[in-house]
Design a protein around this motif. Structure first.
Motif, PDB file in Angstrom:
ATOM      1  N   GLY A 126       5.105  -4.981   0.941  1.00 14.61           N
ATOM      2  CA  GLY A 126       4.107  -5.300  -0.074  1.00 14.61           C
ATOM      3  C   GLY A 126       2.860  -4.487   0.136  1.00 14.61           C
ATOM      4  N   THR A 127       2.010  -4.473  -0.881  1.00 11.60           N
ATOM      5  CA  THR A 127       0.839  -3.627  -0.835  1.00 11.60           C
ATOM      6  C   THR A 127      -0.243  -4.219   0.051  1.00 11.60           C
ATOM      7  OG1 THR A 127      -0.942  -2.727  -2.160  1.00 11.60           O
ATOM      8  CG2 THR A 127       0.047  -4.737  -2.949  1.00 11.60           C
ATOM      9  N   MET A 128      -1.048  -3.341   0.613  1.00  8.36           N
ATOM     10  CA  MET A 128      -2.123  -3.783   1.503  1.00  8.36           C
ATOM     11  C   MET A 128      -3.412  -4.023   0.740  1.00  8.36           C
ATOM     12  SD  MET A 128      -2.180  -2.118   5.229  1.00  8.36           S
ATOM     13  CE  MET A 128      -1.804  -0.404   4.875  1.00  8.36           C
ATOM     14  N   GLU A 129      -3.427  -3.640  -0.540  1.00  7.98           N
ATOM     15  CA  GLU A 129      -4.668  -3.754  -1.300  1.00  7.98           C
ATOM     16  C   GLU A 129      -5.092  -5.202  -1.412  1.00  7.98           C
ATOM     17  OE1 GLU A 129      -3.098  -0.073  -3.918  1.00  7.98           O
ATOM     18  OE2 GLU A 129      -3.590  -1.933  -4.959  1.00  7.98           O
ATOM     19  N   THR A 130      -6.400  -5.413  -1.415  1.00  7.13           N
ATOM     20  CA  THR A 130      -6.907  -6.780  -1.463  1.00  7.13           C
ATOM     21  C   THR A 130      -6.801  -7.371  -2.866  1.00  7.13           C
ATOM     22  OG1 THR A 130      -9.062  -5.736  -1.618  1.00  7.13           O
ATOM     23  CG2 THR A 130      -8.486  -6.746   0.496  1.00  7.13           C
ATOM     24  N   GLY A 131      -6.925  -6.532  -3.889  1.00  5.40           N
ATOM     25  CA  GLY A 131      -6.810  -7.063  -5.249  1.00  5.40           C
ATOM     26  C   GLY A 131      -5.354  -7.236  -5.619  1.00  5.40           C
ATOM     27  N   THR A 132      -4.878  -8.482  -5.616  1.00  4.62           N
ATOM     28  CA  THR A 132      -3.463  -8.715  -5.873  1.00  4.62           C
ATOM     29  C   THR A 132      -3.202  -8.875  -7.353  1.00  4.62           C
ATOM     30  OG1 THR A 132      -3.530 -10.028  -3.869  1.00  4.62           O
ATOM     31  CG2 THR A 132      -1.524 -10.148  -5.169  1.00  4.62           C
ATOM     32  N   THR A 133      -2.193  -8.184  -7.860  1.00  2.27           N
ATOM     33  CA  THR A 133      -1.729  -8.461  -9.224  1.00  2.27           C
ATOM     34  C   THR A 133      -0.955  -9.752  -9.146  1.00  2.27           C
ATOM     35  OG1 THR A 133      -0.839  -6.261  -8.875  1.00  2.27           O
ATOM     36  CG2 THR A 133      -1.031  -6.998 -11.152  1.00  2.27           C
ATOM     37  N   GLU A 134      -1.196 -10.621 -10.111  1.00  2.00           N
ATOM     38  CA  GLU A 134      -0.509 -11.911 -10.056  1.00  2.00           C
ATOM     39  C   GLU A 134       0.991 -11.761 -10.095  1.00  2.00           C
ATOM     40  OE1 GLU A 134      -3.079 -15.443 -11.832  1.00  2.00           O
ATOM     41  OE2 GLU A 134      -0.907 -15.665 -12.116  1.00  2.00           O
ATOM     42  N   ALA A 135       1.468 -10.756 -10.773  1.00  4.20           N
ATOM     43  CA  ALA A 135       2.906 -10.577 -10.918  1.00  4.20           C
ATOM     44  C   ALA A 135       3.579 -10.321  -9.581  1.00  4.20           C
ATOM     45  CB  ALA A 135       3.192  -9.433 -11.876  1.00  4.20           C
ATOM     46  N   ASP A 136       2.821  -9.828  -8.594  1.00  3.15           N
ATOM     47  CA  ASP A 136       3.421  -9.497  -7.311  1.00  3.15           C
ATOM     48  C   ASP A 136       3.504 -10.679  -6.353  1.00  3.15           C
ATOM     49  OD1 ASP A 136       1.820  -6.236  -7.254  1.00  3.15           O
ATOM     50  OD2 ASP A 136       3.744  -6.903  -8.089  1.00  3.15           O
ATOM     51  N   ILE A 137       2.953 -11.803  -6.739  1.00  2.00           N
ATOM     52  CA  ILE A 137       2.977 -12.962  -5.845  1.00  2.00           C
ATOM     53  C   ILE A 137       4.418 -13.435  -5.678  1.00  2.00           C
ATOM     54  CG2 ILE A 137       2.248 -15.361  -5.545  1.00  2.00           C
ATOM     55  CD1 ILE A 137      -0.308 -14.646  -7.041  1.00  2.00           C
ATOM     56  N   ILE A 138       4.851 -13.498  -4.400  1.00  2.00           N
ATOM     57  CA  ILE A 138       6.226 -13.892  -4.118  1.00  2.00           C
ATOM     58  C   ILE A 138       6.374 -15.392  -4.347  1.00  2.00           C
ATOM     59  CG2 ILE A 138       8.004 -14.005  -2.323  1.00  2.00           C
ATOM     60  CD1 ILE A 138       6.575 -11.579  -1.023  1.00  2.00           C
TER      61      ILE A 138
END
Lengths: 482, 79
Positions: free
Chosen positions: A54-66
């Motif tokens: 998964g990405t390390m970026e702090t701004g998470t896209t909601e779609a990526d939430i497992i």
């Protein structure tokens, strides 16, 4: 410095000390062989970081939430579903002979869009594409099959490999263009030639339109022919081959919806008895049903409920008693339930109380009011057994997760974080300080990050490998290879 | 020249025009004006933004837990 030792002894801490002691053993005798979780001679497990996806970026896209994690029956594959309706399957690489100390890592095997957002025009409601659950079917041929579900629709996906392709067609050339029949003077038989491995995912069945309310669970039956899907008020039984019909086996919808006080929160089939299943409720009860008794299993065969502890009664008692997950042990003798503050193990032969209760984060008991205000009190944590049913695991806040050893009665709190993400770095046990003086390594309750919650975890069926979903990152931890 | 002057509504007519809140109207013209005003307020501001998916789900589980809690709170506050 003996006085500061707390009563509950950390599994991990003791294991680290034992490890250091033995490595200084002048005779150089090796540590006892680690048999994952079995028997009295188990060396306490040391958990190490293995991988993070998964990405390390702090701004998470909601779609990526497992939103779900599941190993298949051999542990070779690990599937995740996310809020964007995607499924990502990881495959464990074959262990090579020259890298004995490196356990097989999980690499991406297949990615596909399982569910799309839908709009129910009749009710003017959006149907989320979030994958609520993934369940694998046991492997019966070269292909892999899994069920994935969102709130309304269950789908059966086939994941198969293609490593050969036919070449030498008569009527088509190599690019697929049709050849002029007049130019064909000889006939040849097409042959299969090797090609780069391609993994295809195809939807084989779509089981739709059977649930008015939101599907919270799916469970494959041990007969491998049927499965069940459960929503807030009903449970349906499906045959894998038939998509236009399902049998309703539980219906708790009252005639008058205003009388509704309890909903179904989770359901699962018994691992060996194809006629038995359990379902949990928002009132903290579990019902075991036998499908041989009647077609509609509204009347339970067994009813599991713990009498309420009057000293713990509060306004939030009912909310926190709601069971968020129920899981049969691999043996089929026990069920484990997770409510907001505890994990409980029940013996199927004893209905009046659980045989074991483990406190996950009891320090939150005094914070229930603020947890109600920020909605955290409604979080649904899952729980898992290890392969031998000796250790259970569940998540908490601040990216902490907890393991309880049922035999030694010891527990440990570990953290899934990028800071502890060096290859094979041993995870340090974490501790939450309840009040008074906070020690250097401890974290106080008020500093916990409630947005970092670990709701979904999975344990490899036979080895000490765990997958932990922390928002949009998937962490894989393994026990230390000696 | 005669201009049409709307007659005041009779009590029976007023009863018919009473809406849910028991608001009484002078005549049918008044009633229609009030209805038109309400309709204007309910006009959607814009077409739903397709890029931003807003999910309106029906969380029965949440509403049950909330409902039970609020009932408990209400009964505590009442007595």
């Amino acid at each position: 410095m003996v006085g500061w030792r707390s009563q509950s002894r950390d599994l991990q801490q003791d294991a680290i000390l034992a490890d250091r002691a033995s490595s200084q053993d002048p005779l150089g005798s090796p540590l006892p062989k680690m048999i994952p979780g079995i028997g009295a001679f188990t060396q306490d497990t040391l958990w190490c970081f293995s991988q993070v996806k998964g990405t390390m970026e702090t701004g998470t896209t909601e779609a990526d939430i497992i939103s779900t994690v599941e190993f298949n029956h051999t542990g070779e594959l690990l599937a995740t579903g996310d809020k964007g309706g995607r499924v990502v399957i990881f495959q464990r690489e074959q262990e090579s002979k020259n890298q004995v100390h490196r356990r097989g890592e999980y690499n991406v095997y297949s990615t596909f869009q399982s569910h799309e957002p839908e709009f129910d025009y009749l009710k003017s409601l959006e149907i989320e594409e979030k994958i609520n659950k993934i369940r694998w079917l046991p492997q019966q041929n070269a292909a892999y099959f899994l069920l994935s579900t969102n709130d309304k629709t269950v789908k059966l996906w086939k994941v198969s490999e293609r490593d050969k392709r036919p070449e030498g067609y008569n009527l088509k050339d190599e690019e697929g263009r049709l050849r002029d029949p007049a130019t064909i003077t000889t006939l040849r038989v097409p042959v299969l030639r090797p090609m780069d491995l391609m993994v295809e995912a195809t939807p084989r069945r779509v089981f739709a339109n059977a649930h008015t309310y939101h599907i919270n669970s799916i469970s494959v039956n041990s007969d491998y022919e049927t499965y069940m899907s459960a929503d807030d008020l009903r449970i349906n039984l499906w045959n894998f081959e038939i998509t236009n019909q399902s049998f309703n086996i539980v219906d708790i919808k009252p005639a008058n919806m205003e009388e509704l006080t309890e909903v179904i929160t989770a359901a699962e089939f018994h691992p060996h008895h194809c006629n038995t299943f359990v379902y949990s409720s928002s009132k903290g009860t579990i019902r075991l049903c036998d499908m041989r008794a009647s077609a509609l299993c509204d009347r339970h065969t067994k009813f599991f409920e713990e009498p309420e502890d009057p000293s713990n009664r509060s306004f939030f008692s009912e909310i926190i008693s709601s069971i968020s997950d129920v899981k049969f042990s691999h043996s089929g003798r026990y069920i484990m339930t997770r409510d907001y503050l505890t994990v409980k193990v029940w013996d199927l032969n004893m209905e009046n109380r659980p045989i074991e209760t483990y406190q996950v984060h009891d320090y939150l008991r005094s914070k229930l009011c603020s947890l109600y205000e920020n909605d955290c009190i409604f979080d649904k944590f899952e729980c898992v057994w290890n392969g031998s049913d000796s250790v259970i695991m569940t998540g908490s806040y601040n990216n902490f997760f907890r393991m309880f050893d049922r035999n030694t009665k010891r527990d440990v709190t570990l953290e899934a974080s990028r800071e502890n993400s060096k290859p094979r770095a041993i995870l340090k046990p974490r501790k939450v300080c309840v009040g008074g003086k906070r020690r250097k390594d401890e974290i106080s309750v008020d500093s916990l990050d409630f947005s970092k919650k670990i709701l979904h975890t999975a344990w490899h069926p036979s080895e000490n490998i765990i997958a932990v979903a922390a928002t949009n990152n998937l962490y894989i931890f393994q026990d230390k290879v000696n | 020249i005669s201009t049409e002057v709307p007659e005041a509504a009779s009590p029976e007519e007023q009863k018919e025009m009473e809406d849910k809140e028991g608001q009484k109207y002078f005549d049918s013209g008044d009633y229609n004006m009030a209805k038109a005003k309400m309709k204007n307020k309910q006009l959607p501001t814009a077409a739903p933004d397709k890029t931003k998916v807003t999910v309106t789900t029906f969380p029965l589980h949440r509403s049950i837990l909330n409902g039970n809690y609020l009932l408990l709170l209400a009964s505590w506050l009442a007595g």
